[in-house]
Write a protein that holds these residues in place. Structure first.
Motif, mmCIF file in Angstrom:
data_model
loop_
_atom_site.group_PDB
_atom_site.id
_atom_site.type_symbol
_atom_site.label_atom_id
_atom_site.label_comp_id
_atom_site.label_asym_id
_atom_site.label_seq_id
_atom_site.Cartn_x
_atom_site.Cartn_y
_atom_site.Cartn_z
ATOM 1 N N LEU A 143 -15.238 -5.011 -0.413
ATOM 2 C CA LEU A 143 -16.255 -4.158 -1.020
ATOM 3 C C LEU A 143 -16.588 -2.949 -0.147
ATOM 4 O O LEU A 143 -17.500 -2.185 -0.478
ATOM 5 N N LEU A 144 -15.824 -2.756 0.917
ATOM 6 C CA LEU A 144 -16.084 -1.647 1.829
ATOM 7 C C LEU A 144 -15.200 -0.439 1.535
ATOM 8 O O LEU A 144 -15.526 0.674 1.959
ATOM 9 N N ASP A 145 -14.077 -0.658 0.853
ATOM 10 C CA ASP A 145 -13.170 0.460 0.589
ATOM 11 C C ASP A 145 -13.509 1.098 -0.758
ATOM 12 O O ASP A 145 -14.478 0.730 -1.418
ATOM 13 N N ASP A 146 -12.681 2.066 -1.160
ATOM 14 C CA ASP A 146 -12.949 2.770 -2.418
ATOM 15 C C ASP A 146 -11.968 2.360 -3.521
ATOM 16 O O ASP A 146 -11.699 3.119 -4.439
ATOM 17 N N ASP A 147 -11.438 1.146 -3.409
ATOM 18 C CA ASP A 147 -10.517 0.627 -4.410
ATOM 19 C C ASP A 147 -11.269 -0.393 -5.270
ATOM 20 O O ASP A 147 -11.604 -1.478 -4.788
ATOM 21 N N TRP A 148 -11.535 -0.033 -6.511
ATOM 22 C CA TRP A 148 -12.366 -0.879 -7.378
ATOM 23 C C TRP A 148 -11.586 -1.293 -8.614
ATOM 24 O O TRP A 148 -11.098 -0.454 -9.366
ATOM 25 N N ASN A 239 -4.584 -0.612 -8.973
ATOM 26 C CA ASN A 239 -3.741 0.526 -8.632
ATOM 27 C C ASN A 239 -2.583 0.016 -7.785
ATOM 28 O O ASN A 239 -2.789 -0.598 -6.738
ATOM 29 N N LEU A 240 -1.354 0.260 -8.240
ATOM 30 C CA LEU A 240 -0.178 -0.238 -7.524
ATOM 31 C C LEU A 240 0.423 0.804 -6.594
ATOM 32 O O LEU A 240 1.451 0.541 -5.956
ATOM 33 N N THR A 241 -0.227 1.958 -6.495
ATOM 34 C CA THR A 241 0.360 3.038 -5.690
ATOM 35 C C THR A 241 -0.275 3.166 -4.307
ATOM 36 O O THR A 241 0.187 3.963 -3.500
ATOM 37 N N ASP A 242 -1.339 2.401 -4.041
ATOM 38 C CA ASP A 242 -1.968 2.487 -2.726
ATOM 39 C C ASP A 242 -1.516 1.312 -1.857
ATOM 40 O O ASP A 242 -0.643 0.537 -2.240
ATOM 41 N N GLY A 290 -20.109 1.889 1.613
ATOM 42 C CA GLY A 290 -19.127 2.875 2.049
ATOM 43 C C GLY A 290 -18.078 3.195 1.012
ATOM 44 O O GLY A 290 -17.431 4.248 1.055
ATOM 45 N N GLY A 291 -17.895 2.310 0.032
ATOM 46 C CA GLY A 291 -16.846 2.547 -0.952
ATOM 47 C C GLY A 291 -17.351 2.864 -2.338
ATOM 48 O O GLY A 291 -16.568 2.982 -3.286
ATOM 49 N N GLY A 292 -18.665 2.960 -2.494
ATOM 50 C CA GLY A 292 -19.217 3.225 -3.819
ATOM 51 C C GLY A 292 -18.741 4.538 -4.396
ATOM 52 O O GLY A 292 -18.638 5.549 -3.695
ATOM 53 N N GLN A 293 -18.453 4.545 -5.673
ATOM 54 C CA GLN A 293 -17.973 5.740 -6.349
ATOM 55 C C GLN A 293 -19.137 6.577 -6.877
ATOM 56 O O GLN A 293 -20.217 6.059 -7.178
#
Length: 298
Positions: A143-148, A239-242, A290-293
């Motif tokens: 929950l810290l990154d920007d991948d949701w 997302n399969l590209t990250d 830190g990862g909230g959009q």
């Protein structure tokens, strides 16, 4: 009448009666206990009896004796919790109705309260899966990154917390299901798909196998993951590209995912598990980690 103490052994030096016990020629004196010690002992016995009558003490089959005073530490804690809730009721009422998108800029005091109380809610209810620092684990999102998977706006996070994911308890739970392609594709086709997926994120891969899987990817995967493999938050398709992988991006993990699919479940945390104010609070806390959009329109 004969003296009952006449035949009792007496120490020649002190004139004190002995117990009759002897070690290496040394006799044990049978000295009386000091009066103050005896009275202290009697007092503790009386106090102990009184305590077991007044307070919960004796274990029974399904509990313990309640005691005349009816006291319990659980009751004391419950009263403290009720007092805290009463003191926080006004702010909780505000928070339950607050617009989380503008909260930080319109009511800084309530925003700080939301973050603080949301941290407590997270530690009590979410850290078991997402970790105490919210960094997640295999199968549990970081929950810290920007991948949701389902969106990282205030509204999206609150909805996910409130209704959960793929559970049978809440009709409004987020829901999607990846097919188990082991029942559809051959092992060779799955191996080629693994190489193609690895190529999307720039990992080392077999170029020939990856190219041979383009058609299968288009026919079976783009409906959810998109033509470019960047995923779809409306379907919870990653997302399969990250370089972020919920279950791992190595060949073994990807083969398992494609063959048997994944089906992570999150329970709904909305009422009655948590109050609406607590849902709003923990959504605010998670968003600011830190990862909230950015919310639409901001």
């Amino acid at each position: 009448m004969s003296d009952p103490n006449k035949n009792k052994p007496v120490d020649d030096v002190t004139g004190t009666e002995t117990t009759g016990h002897t070690w290496d020629g040394i006799e044990e004196l049978n000295s009386p206990l000091p009066r103050w010690w005896l009275w202290t002992f009697y007092a503790t016995v009386i106090w102990g009896i009184a305590y077991t009558i007044a307070y919960p003490a004796w274990p029974m089959v399904s509990g313990a004796t309640a005691g005349l005073l009816g006291y319990s530490t659980r009751g004391e804690v419950a009263r403290d919790i009720d007092a805290f809730r009463e003191a926080s009721a006004a702010r909780d009422s505000q928070l339950a109705e607050a617009d989380l998108v503008t909260l930080a800029s319109t009511n800084e005091d309530l925003y700080r309260y939301a973050v603080s109380s949301g941290a407590a809610v997270f530690r009590n209810n979410c850290s078991q899966c997402h970790g105490s620092g919210a960094a997640g684990a295999k199968g549990y999102p970081n929950l810290l990154d920007d991948d949701w998977l389902w969106g990282g706006t205030h509204e999206a996070i609150a909805y996910t917390v409130r209704h959960g994911i793929r559970n049978d308890e809440d009709d409004d739970a987020r829901y999607s299901e990846m097919p188990a392609y082991g029942e559809i594709l051959s092992e060779e086709e799955i191996a080629a798909l693994v190489e193609h997926v690895r190529s999307l994120s720039g990992m080392e891969h077999d170029e020939a196998l990856a190219a041979s899987a383009v058609e299968n990817f288009t026919d079976n995967c783009t409906a959810c993951h998109g033509d470019n493999g960047m995923g779809n938050v409306d379907l919870g398709a990653p997302n399969l590209t990250d370089a972020i992988w919920l279950y791992g991006g190595d060949r073994e993990a990807l083969t398992e995912t494609i063959t048997n699919a994944r089906f992570g479940v999150m329970p709904p945390w909305g009422p009655p598990r948590l109050t609406e104010a607590q849902v709003q609070a923990v959504a605010t806390y998670v968003h600011q980690l830190g990862g909230g959009q950015t919310d639409a329109g901001n």
